[in-house]
Design an enzyme around this catalytic site. Structure first.
Site, PDB file in Angstrom:
ATOM      1  N   CYS A  78     129.185  20.161  33.336  1.00 32.61           N
ATOM      2  CA  CYS A  78     129.838  18.934  33.824  1.00 32.61           C
ATOM      3  C   CYS A  78     131.169  18.704  33.098  1.00 32.61           C
ATOM      4  CB  CYS A  78     128.911  17.745  33.611  1.00 32.61           C
ATOM      5  SG  CYS A  78     129.593  16.212  34.269  1.00 32.61           S
ATOM      6  N   CYS A  85     125.249  13.556  26.261  1.00 31.80           N
ATOM      7  CA  CYS A  85     124.723  14.383  27.358  1.00 31.80           C
ATOM      8  C   CYS A  85     124.776  15.889  27.102  1.00 31.80           C
ATOM      9  CB  CYS A  85     125.464  14.059  28.652  1.00 31.80           C
ATOM     10  SG  CYS A  85     124.735  14.951  30.051  1.00 31.80           S
ATOM     11  N   CYS A 122     113.689  11.610  42.569  1.00 34.86           N
ATOM     12  CA  CYS A 122     115.077  11.344  42.190  1.00 34.86           C
ATOM     13  C   CYS A 122     115.812  12.646  41.892  1.00 34.86           C
ATOM     14  CB  CYS A 122     115.083  10.433  40.958  1.00 34.86           C
ATOM     15  SG  CYS A 122     116.742  10.034  40.410  1.00 34.86           S
ATOM     16  N   CYS A 153     115.852   8.932  45.773  1.00 32.11           N
ATOM     17  CA  CYS A 153     116.843   8.408  44.824  1.00 32.11           C
ATOM     18  C   CYS A 153     117.774   9.566  44.479  1.00 32.11           C
ATOM     19  CB  CYS A 153     116.132   7.895  43.576  1.00 32.11           C
ATOM     20  SG  CYS A 153     117.271   7.379  42.269  1.00 32.11           S
ATOM     21  N   CYS A 213     119.979   1.307  41.212  1.00 32.98           N
ATOM     22  CA  CYS A 213     119.225   1.652  40.011  1.00 32.98           C
ATOM     23  C   CYS A 213     120.269   1.795  38.912  1.00 32.98           C
ATOM     24  CB  CYS A 213     118.464   2.962  40.224  1.00 32.98           C
ATOM     25  SG  CYS A 213     117.649   3.542  38.716  1.00 32.98           S
ATOM     26  N   ARG A 285     112.465   0.253  34.035  1.00 34.13           N
ATOM     27  CA  ARG A 285     111.876   1.584  33.828  1.00 34.13           C
ATOM     28  C   ARG A 285     111.973   2.036  32.376  1.00 34.13           C
ATOM     29  NH1 ARG A 285     114.316   5.056  37.518  1.00 34.13           N
ATOM     30  NH2 ARG A 285     112.858   4.196  39.005  1.00 34.13           N
TER      31      ARG A 285
HETATM   32  N1  SAM Z   1     126.150  13.025  36.289  1.00 34.26           N
HETATM   33  C1  SAM Z   1     125.692  11.827  36.834  1.00 34.26           C
HETATM   34  C2  SAM Z   1     126.181  10.634  36.081  1.00 34.26           C
HETATM   35  O1  SAM Z   1     126.392  10.703  34.889  1.00 34.26           O
HETATM   36  O2  SAM Z   1     126.310   9.586  36.695  1.00 34.26           O
HETATM   37  C3  SAM Z   1     124.193  11.747  37.013  1.00 34.26           C
HETATM   38  C4  SAM Z   1     123.266  12.306  35.962  1.00 34.26           C
HETATM   39  S1  SAM Z   1     123.340  11.559  34.334  1.00 34.26           S
HETATM   40  C5  SAM Z   1     122.502  12.733  33.365  1.00 34.26           C
HETATM   41  C6  SAM Z   1     122.266  10.160  34.470  1.00 34.26           C
HETATM   42  C7  SAM Z   1     122.040   9.304  33.251  1.00 34.26           C
HETATM   43  O3  SAM Z   1     121.137   9.948  32.372  1.00 34.26           O
HETATM   44  C8  SAM Z   1     123.202   8.965  32.366  1.00 34.26           C
HETATM   45  O4  SAM Z   1     124.002   7.951  32.889  1.00 34.26           O
HETATM   46  C9  SAM Z   1     122.518   8.513  31.100  1.00 34.26           C
HETATM   47  O5  SAM Z   1     122.277   7.120  31.138  1.00 34.26           O
HETATM   48  C10 SAM Z   1     121.189   9.284  31.138  1.00 34.26           C
HETATM   49  N2  SAM Z   1     121.154  10.281  30.047  1.00 34.26           N
HETATM   50  C11 SAM Z   1     121.813  11.442  29.992  1.00 34.26           C
HETATM   51  N3  SAM Z   1     121.575  12.088  28.840  1.00 34.26           N
HETATM   52  C12 SAM Z   1     120.735  11.314  28.130  1.00 34.26           C
HETATM   53  C13 SAM Z   1     120.132  11.441  26.851  1.00 34.26           C
HETATM   54  N4  SAM Z   1     120.375  12.474  26.058  1.00 34.26           N
HETATM   55  N5  SAM Z   1     119.294  10.462  26.432  1.00 34.26           N
HETATM   56  C14 SAM Z   1     119.061   9.396  27.231  1.00 34.26           C
HETATM   57  N6  SAM Z   1     119.612   9.223  28.444  1.00 34.26           N
HETATM   58  C15 SAM Z   1     120.446  10.159  28.896  1.00 34.26           C
HETATM   59  C1  DTB Z   2     118.220   7.530  33.917  1.00 33.80           C
HETATM   60  O1  DTB Z   2     118.583   6.389  33.577  1.00 33.80           O
HETATM   61  N1  DTB Z   2     117.571   8.368  33.125  1.00 33.80           N
HETATM   62  C2  DTB Z   2     117.337   9.628  33.808  1.00 33.80           C
HETATM   63  C3  DTB Z   2     117.856   9.334  35.243  1.00 33.80           C
HETATM   64  N2  DTB Z   2     118.440   8.061  35.114  1.00 33.80           N
HETATM   65  C4  DTB Z   2     118.691  10.290  35.932  1.00 33.80           C
HETATM   66  C5  DTB Z   2     117.949  10.782  33.119  1.00 33.80           C
HETATM   67  C6  DTB Z   2     117.545  10.951  31.686  1.00 33.80           C
HETATM   68  C7  DTB Z   2     118.154  12.203  31.175  1.00 33.80           C
HETATM   69  C8  DTB Z   2     117.705  12.554  29.812  1.00 33.80           C
HETATM   70  C9  DTB Z   2     118.385  13.788  29.297  1.00 33.80           C
HETATM   71  C10 DTB Z   2     118.098  15.037  30.093  1.00 33.80           C
HETATM   72  O2  DTB Z   2     116.917  15.301  30.435  1.00 33.80           O
HETATM   73  O3  DTB Z   2     119.033  15.786  30.350  1.00 33.80           O
HETATM   74 FE1  SF4 Z   3     128.159  14.722  33.338  1.00 30.42          FE
HETATM   75 FE2  SF4 Z   3     126.143  14.213  31.717  1.00 30.42          FE
HETATM   76 FE3  SF4 Z   3     128.110  12.462  31.914  1.00 30.42          FE
HETATM   77 FE4  SF4 Z   3     126.437  12.812  33.999  1.00 30.42          FE
HETATM   78  S1  SF4 Z   3     125.918  12.007  31.990  1.00 30.42           S
HETATM   79  S2  SF4 Z   3     128.678  12.677  34.072  1.00 30.42           S
HETATM   80  S3  SF4 Z   3     125.991  14.985  33.782  1.00 30.42           S
HETATM   81  S4  SF4 Z   3     128.287  14.559  31.123  1.00 30.42           S
END
Ligand code: SAM
Ligand code: DTB
Ligand code: SF4
Length: 338
Positions: A78, A85, A122, A153, A213, A285
């Site tokens: 990404c 992330c 989702c 979702c 959501c 959630r």
């Molecule tokens: N790329 C898209 C975005 O960021 O909108 C969708 C997927 S993104 C992984 C969805 C959500 O997962 C993020 O907004 C964040 O709140 C959650 N998330 C990602 N990495 C995480 C982590 N290491 N621990 C907890 N929540 C995480």
């Molecule tokens: C949200 O709030 N938590 C989920 C979902 N929306 C997409 C994602 C959590 C991701 C946790 C880190 C991972 O598994 O990469």
């Molecule tokens: Fe990309 Fe992760 Fe950020 Fe979603 S949360 S925009 S996958 S870097």
């Protein structure tokens, strides 16, 4: 005395200094100031739990928990710099990049999720936002998953004008897009998209009549005030999100937030309780982070008003409790899934 919605409204109108002005009377019903939410966090734990339980029972069956299963349909690589992330291309993590999954693989995973008792599926993609060509493939996935009798979702990043309507037409029930944290802490975590960008995507989702959501991540080094600030943003939306994921940061080696001081998990429970009280009608959630929680903490989260989880061994790239362990936990707590 417990606050009724009406009492909250009266008090909140006086205390909203500094928050976005409301455009009309009916938009203030669920308005909370950050200070009021901090005051919830500061309640004696037992009093906070009682308040949260009371609100929960007024609005939901306290023994019912909604169950969603997640699938990463496009993993890693990404372009964004979200500091938590593991899928950001710029950080060196163990995540292997994978292209957009084929339709039949997605449907197989959806069928398994359904067979295991999930009611919502989702689909998440590691994109800044979907390109039109990719979106068209995702629209097919949504239509077919919906046809299987699952709620749908998607979380695909920022949406451009018209994209939310296409998702709605394909049969999308919920779009996940998180605010992640309070506005004043946001810049410490993400620089490649703004808070305002996120609010605009959320507006597009709302306007297309898709359920919202939206939640955030706790334990990124934010202050209690900032945890309250995130909840204020969510609770003060013209219509609060139908679903509010509260994630406990899952620390992944290679990401900038790896090594952040761990949050005391009772503070996480307080956050769930404050979310329940400030968003009485939303599903709250208990999202990422359950793998690091003992059953007792998870039970406290349910008592605090959490009524939705992600179910299945994997979130997007990180682990989640084994399905069997969750089944046992639900049985111990007499929770039934919805
Ligand atoms: N790329 C898209 C975005 O960021 O909108 C969708 C997927 S993104 C992984 C969805 C959500 O997962 C993020 O907004 C964040 O709140 C959650 N998330 C990602 N990495 C995480 C982590 N290491 N621990 C907890 N929540 C995480
Ligand atoms: C949200 O709030 N938590 C989920 C979902 N929306 C997409 C994602 C959590 C991701 C946790 C880190 C991972 O598994 O990469
Ligand atoms: Fe990309 Fe992760 Fe950020 Fe979603 S949360 S925009 S996958 S870097």
């Amino acid at each position: 005395m417990l606050e009724t919605a009406q009492n909250v409204k009266q008090e909140s109108i006086i205390n909203t200094e500094g928050l976005k002005a409301c455009k009309s009377e009916d938009k203030t019903v669920n308005r909370w100031s950050v200070d009021e939410i901090v005051a919830l966090f500061e309640l004696p734990f037992s009093d906070l739990m009682h308040r949260a339980q009371t609100v929960h029972r007024e609005n939901f069956d306290p023994n019912a928990v909604q169950v969603s299963t997640l699938l990463s349909i496009k993993t890693g690589g990404c372009s964004e710099d979200c500091g938590y992330c593991p899928q950001a291309a710029r950080y060196h993590t163990d995540v292997e990049n994978e292209p957009l999954m084929a339709l039949d693989e997605v449907l197989k995973a959806a069928q398994e999720a359904k067979d295991n008792g999930a009611s919502r599926f989702c689909m998440g993609a590691a994109w800044r936002g979907p390109k039109q060509r990719d979106l068209e493939l995702v629209l097919k996935m949504i239509a077919e998953v919906k046809a299987m009798g699952l709620e749908t979702c998607a979380t695909l990043g920022m949406l451009k004008d018209g994209q939310a309507e296409q998702l709605k037409d394909a049969g999308l029930d919920y779009y996940n897009h998180n605010l992640d944290t309070a506005p004043e802490f946001y810049g410490d975590v993400i620089t490649t998209r703004t808070y305002q960008d996120r609010l605009e995507t959320l507006d597009r989702v709302r306007s297309a009549d898709i359920n919202v959501c939206c939640g955030g991540i706790i334990g990124m080094g934010e202050s209690r005030n900032q945890r309250a600030g995130l909840l204020a943003q969510l609770a003060n939306m013209e219509r609060p999100p139908e679903s509010v994921p509260i994630n406990l940061l899952t620390q992944v080696e290679g990401t900038p937030l790896h090594g952040t001081e761990e949050l005391d998990q009772i503070e996480f429970v307080r956050t769930i309780a404050a979310a329940r009280i400030t968003m009485p009608q939303s599903f709250v959630r208990l999202s990422a982070g359950r793998q690091s929680m003992q059953e007792g903490i998870q039970a406290l989260c349910f008592l605090a008003g959490a009524n939705s989880i992600f179910y299945g061994e994997k979130l997007l790239t990180t682990g989640n409790p084994e399905a069997e362990a969750d089944k046992k936990l639900f049985a111990k707590l007499d929770i039934h899934s919805i």
